[in-house]
Motif scaffolding. Structure first.
Motif, PDB file in Angstrom:
ATOM      1  N   UNK A 298      10.168  -5.809  25.468  1.00  0.00           N
ATOM      2  CA  UNK A 298      10.241  -7.462  25.066  1.00  0.00           C
ATOM      3  C   UNK A 298      11.576  -7.606  24.319  1.00  0.00           C
ATOM      4  N   UNK A 299      12.159  -6.346  23.723  1.00  0.00           N
ATOM      5  CA  UNK A 299      13.513  -6.548  23.385  1.00  0.00           C
ATOM      6  C   UNK A 299      13.507  -7.154  21.587  1.00  0.00           C
ATOM      7  N   UNK A 300      14.598  -7.668  21.245  1.00  0.00           N
ATOM      8  CA  UNK A 300      14.627  -8.038  19.866  1.00  0.00           C
ATOM      9  C   UNK A 300      13.807  -9.437  19.556  1.00  0.00           C
ATOM     10  N   UNK A 301      13.571 -10.400  20.273  1.00  0.00           N
ATOM     11  CA  UNK A 301      12.781 -11.572  19.911  1.00  0.00           C
ATOM     12  C   UNK A 301      11.418 -11.706  20.655  1.00  0.00           C
ATOM     13  N   UNK A 302      10.474 -11.579  19.730  1.00  0.00           N
ATOM     14  CA  UNK A 302       9.237 -11.198  20.142  1.00  0.00           C
ATOM     15  C   UNK A 302       8.306 -12.421  19.914  1.00  0.00           C
ATOM     16  N   UNK A 303       8.750 -13.872  20.104  1.00  0.00           N
ATOM     17  CA  UNK A 303       7.931 -15.028  19.825  1.00  0.00           C
ATOM     18  C   UNK A 303       6.962 -15.066  20.591  1.00  0.00           C
ATOM     19  N   UNK A 304       6.249 -16.372  20.446  1.00  0.00           N
ATOM     20  CA  UNK A 304       5.105 -16.426  21.127  1.00  0.00           C
ATOM     21  C   UNK A 304       5.237 -16.770  22.634  1.00  0.00           C
ATOM     22  N   UNK A 305       6.302 -17.505  22.873  1.00  0.00           N
ATOM     23  CA  UNK A 305       6.605 -17.596  24.447  1.00  0.00           C
ATOM     24  C   UNK A 305       6.919 -16.452  25.074  1.00  0.00           C
ATOM     25  N   UNK A 306       7.671 -15.604  24.402  1.00  0.00           N
ATOM     26  CA  UNK A 306       8.265 -14.349  24.941  1.00  0.00           C
ATOM     27  C   UNK A 306       7.085 -13.609  25.076  1.00  0.00           C
ATOM     28  N   UNK A 307       5.969 -13.235  24.264  1.00  0.00           N
ATOM     29  CA  UNK A 307       4.951 -12.405  24.089  1.00  0.00           C
ATOM     30  C   UNK A 307       3.952 -12.860  25.350  1.00  0.00           C
ATOM     31  N   UNK A 308       3.707 -14.083  25.289  1.00  0.00           N
ATOM     32  CA  UNK A 308       3.112 -14.805  26.588  1.00  0.00           C
ATOM     33  C   UNK A 308       3.378 -14.185  27.889  1.00  0.00           C
ATOM     34  N   UNK A 309       4.863 -14.619  28.050  1.00  0.00           N
ATOM     35  CA  UNK A 309       5.379 -14.190  29.393  1.00  0.00           C
ATOM     36  C   UNK A 309       5.160 -12.663  29.444  1.00  0.00           C
ATOM     37  N   UNK A 310       5.486 -11.720  28.534  1.00  0.00           N
ATOM     38  CA  UNK A 310       4.934 -10.366  28.713  1.00  0.00           C
ATOM     39  C   UNK A 310       3.540 -10.100  29.089  1.00  0.00           C
ATOM     40  N   UNK A 311       2.867 -10.768  28.389  1.00  0.00           N
ATOM     41  CA  UNK A 311       1.328 -10.616  28.615  1.00  0.00           C
ATOM     42  C   UNK A 311       0.959 -10.783  30.258  1.00  0.00           C
ATOM     43  N   UNK A 312       1.566 -11.800  30.577  1.00  0.00           N
ATOM     44  CA  UNK A 312       1.333 -12.409  32.174  1.00  0.00           C
ATOM     45  C   UNK A 312       1.977 -11.359  32.848  1.00  0.00           C
ATOM     46  N   UNK A 313       2.988 -10.967  32.561  1.00  0.00           N
ATOM     47  CA  UNK A 313       3.394 -10.098  33.428  1.00  0.00           C
ATOM     48  C   UNK A 313       2.911  -8.698  33.658  1.00  0.00           C
ATOM     49  N   UNK A 314       2.506  -8.196  32.518  1.00  0.00           N
ATOM     50  CA  UNK A 314       1.564  -6.766  32.395  1.00  0.00           C
ATOM     51  C   UNK A 314       0.205  -6.953  33.160  1.00  0.00           C
ATOM     52  N   UNK A 315      -0.437  -8.237  32.940  1.00  0.00           N
ATOM     53  CA  UNK A 315      -1.559  -8.285  33.581  1.00  0.00           C
ATOM     54  C   UNK A 315      -1.770  -8.638  35.254  1.00  0.00           C
ATOM     55  N   UNK A 327       4.886  -2.302  18.306  1.00  0.00           N
ATOM     56  CA  UNK A 327       6.219  -2.953  18.044  1.00  0.00           C
ATOM     57  C   UNK A 327       6.579  -2.545  16.686  1.00  0.00           C
ATOM     58  N   UNK A 328       7.867  -2.060  16.611  1.00  0.00           N
ATOM     59  CA  UNK A 328       8.649  -1.993  15.418  1.00  0.00           C
ATOM     60  C   UNK A 328       9.236  -3.263  14.862  1.00  0.00           C
ATOM     61  N   UNK A 329       8.809  -3.711  13.909  1.00  0.00           N
ATOM     62  CA  UNK A 329       9.701  -4.936  13.320  1.00  0.00           C
ATOM     63  C   UNK A 329      10.756  -4.506  12.235  1.00  0.00           C
ATOM     64  N   UNK A 330      11.900  -4.489  12.795  1.00  0.00           N
ATOM     65  CA  UNK A 330      13.101  -4.101  12.015  1.00  0.00           C
ATOM     66  C   UNK A 330      13.737  -5.506  11.906  1.00  0.00           C
ATOM     67  N   UNK A 331      14.440  -6.024  12.964  1.00  0.00           N
ATOM     68  CA  UNK A 331      15.126  -7.064  12.912  1.00  0.00           C
ATOM     69  C   UNK A 331      14.120  -8.403  12.956  1.00  0.00           C
ATOM     70  N   UNK A 332      13.256  -8.032  13.919  1.00  0.00           N
ATOM     71  CA  UNK A 332      11.973  -9.524  13.936  1.00  0.00           C
ATOM     72  C   UNK A 332      10.861  -8.765  13.035  1.00  0.00           C
ATOM     73  N   UNK A 333      10.486  -9.770  12.291  1.00  0.00           N
ATOM     74  CA  UNK A 333       9.477  -9.546  11.268  1.00  0.00           C
ATOM     75  C   UNK A 333       8.138  -9.264  11.901  1.00  0.00           C
ATOM     76  N   UNK A 334       7.305  -8.433  11.478  1.00  0.00           N
ATOM     77  CA  UNK A 334       6.039  -8.154  12.135  1.00  0.00           C
ATOM     78  C   UNK A 334       5.152  -9.449  12.179  1.00  0.00           C
ATOM     79  N   UNK A 335       4.908 -10.192  11.021  1.00  0.00           N
ATOM     80  CA  UNK A 335       4.117 -11.256  11.053  1.00  0.00           C
ATOM     81  C   UNK A 335       4.467 -12.332  12.010  1.00  0.00           C
ATOM     82  N   UNK A 336       5.671 -12.633  12.515  1.00  0.00           N
ATOM     83  CA  UNK A 336       6.221 -13.470  13.479  1.00  0.00           C
ATOM     84  C   UNK A 336       5.677 -12.885  14.716  1.00  0.00           C
ATOM     85  N   UNK A 337       5.814 -11.556  15.141  1.00  0.00           N
ATOM     86  CA  UNK A 337       5.414 -11.057  16.168  1.00  0.00           C
ATOM     87  C   UNK A 337       3.555 -11.334  16.322  1.00  0.00           C
ATOM     88  N   UNK A 338       2.980 -11.176  15.269  1.00  0.00           N
ATOM     89  CA  UNK A 338       1.520 -10.998  14.973  1.00  0.00           C
ATOM     90  C   UNK A 338       1.111 -12.533  15.547  1.00  0.00           C
TER      91      UNK A 338
END
Ligand code: GDP
Ligand code: MN
Length: 397
Positions: A298-315, A327-338
């Motif tokens: 998913x690269x650097x930006x793992x916001x809700x929209x991107x995560x949703x697209x990613x789930x849809x593709x994987x499924x 996911x390692x939260x370095x630049x992007x914070x883990x709580x945002x990804x969660x």
């Protein structure tokens, strides 16, 4: 980027490499027209009809057939176009054939055994040199030759800074057992082939067979060409040669929305950030006895929209029985990804039918874990790498 045989041959010809001439056709009528026009330039009434798919071994699968007259061209083209061609290199269900190459017959009938050679040009990543790999045992399975009689495969390494030297081309022709006119022709063939490889920024040319005709011409009868994607910006005219029908449809779709998705054979879908973590995640799944179905970066930006697209593709891959988000939260914070995962999950409602295991490490990992644990969704959190792998293993049984 992989090319069709007919496209690869066009590139070879544009650099002066001798080829078996042909015309591509989408229908049986077009094939007949192609055969007529070929006869006018080549004089031969016999043609070979070749299925165009991104896989080798077509001859064995019934995708290459000789036609002795126009009626046969029509019947054979009709039969091959639209068929599901199964070869040792296609998926078990085969690949649909959308077009055929109608080519001049270059194996003159009644002649003694034609000489078929194998020649490829590729990059030797171990030493950063280009390499010509060649053999007298062309036409059939080169993999089998490599396995059973490896001494019959020669290599010639070329320093890219110096380019191919005259003696190297002559050495290839000599080792292929040629003399006289055929020797000269092979030297020319190898020189122009190497030039074509460098100038087109290809990473692979595989010509099997290279044919010595009975009048001692040397021509490419087949062509497998892979262009280096990273150099495509220098070859705008090659970009349109891409045939998306030949590629994995999920990979194409992911590419269109800027996600890097790689399809594999297992049952665990992997959502990760970064290629290194993807590799580590797949190793981990394997070590725990599982098998990755794919990985999606998913690269650097793992916001809700991107995560949703990613789930849809994987499924979209019906083989997926569980999803591991690592996911390692370095630049992007883990709580945002969660939060992104929770929002995406809620948004997708019951379209998620497989368990999801989430491991988030890095900035605000503790807040992220709480968010996941308190979400009330069928999402399990994990902290350690091993714990994540074990939970995945439990989930898929
Ligand atoms: P592949 O099976 O996918 O590697 O497809 P090729 O292009 O290599 O074709 C398979 C085989 O068809 C070759 O090894 C040749 O033996 C045969 N073939 C190709 N062109 C001709 C031709 O013009 N005449 C005849 N008689 N056979 C051909
Ligand atoms: Mn071949």
């Amino acid at each position: 980027m992989n090319l069709h045989e007919y496209q690869g041959k066009e590139i070879l010809a544009s650099f002066g490499v001798g080829i078996q001439r042909g015309i591509v056709a989408q229908t049986a009528d077009e094939a007949v027209a192609a055969a007529k026009s070929l006869t006018e330039t080549t004089g031969t009434g016999w043609h070979v009809i070749k299925a165009q798919i991104h896989a080798g071994g077509r001859g064995k699968g019934g995708g290459v057939k000789l036609a002795k007259n126009l009626d046969e061209v029509k019947t054979i083209a009709d039969q091959i176009i639209g068929m599901q061609l199964i070869t040792p290199q296609t998926p078990p269900a085969g690949k649909p054939v959308h077009q055929v190459l109608v080519a001049e017959d270059v194996y003159y009938p009644g002649e003694s055994e034609p000489s078929e050679f194998y020649v490829s040009v590729l990059l030797n990543r171990a030493n950063g040199k280009n390499m010509i790999m060649y053999s007298t045992e062309g036409g059939m399975d080169i993999e089998k030759v490599a396995e059973e009689t490896p001494h019959l495969i020669f290599t010639e390494e070329i320093d890219p800074a110096l380019g191919m030297q005259g003696f190297q081309a002559r050495k290839v022709a000599f080792n292929l057992g040629l003399s006289g006119k055929a020797f000269k022709e092979m030297t020319k063939f190898i020189t122009s082939l190497y030039n074509a490889y460098v100038s087109s920024d290809s990473s692979l040319f595989e010509i099997n067979p290279v044919l010595k005709t009975s009048d001692d011409r040397i021509i490419a009868v087949d062509a497998k060409v892979t262009i280096d994607d990273n150099a495509l910006y220098r070859h705008k005219d090659y970009v349109e040669l891409r045939d998306k029908r030949e590629e994995n449809p999920i990979e194409v779709e992911a590419g269109e929305v800027g996600l890097n998705y790689v399809d594999l054979d297992g049952n665990v879908g992997c959502m990760v950030n970064g290629a290194g973590l993807a590799m580590a995640t797949m190793d981990l799944i394997k070590q725990a006895g599982g098998s990755p179905a794919n990985f999606l970066d998913v690269g650097g930006t793992a916001d809700a929209a991107r995560v949703e697209t990613a789930f849809r593709i994987i499924l979209k891959d019906p083989g997926v029985e569980a999803i591991l988000v690592n996911i390692f939260g370095g630049i992007v914070r883990c709580d945002r990804v969660a939060q992104g995962i929770v929002d995406a999950y809620k948004n997708m409602g019951d379209s998620i039918k497989v368990p999801i295991i989430v491991r988030l490490q890095g900035t605000n990992a503790d807040i992220a874990k709480e968010l996941i644990d308190n979400s009330g969704l069928d999402v399990q959190s994990a902290t350690a790498f091993q714990e994540a792998a074990d939970k995945v293993q439990q989930a898929v049984g």
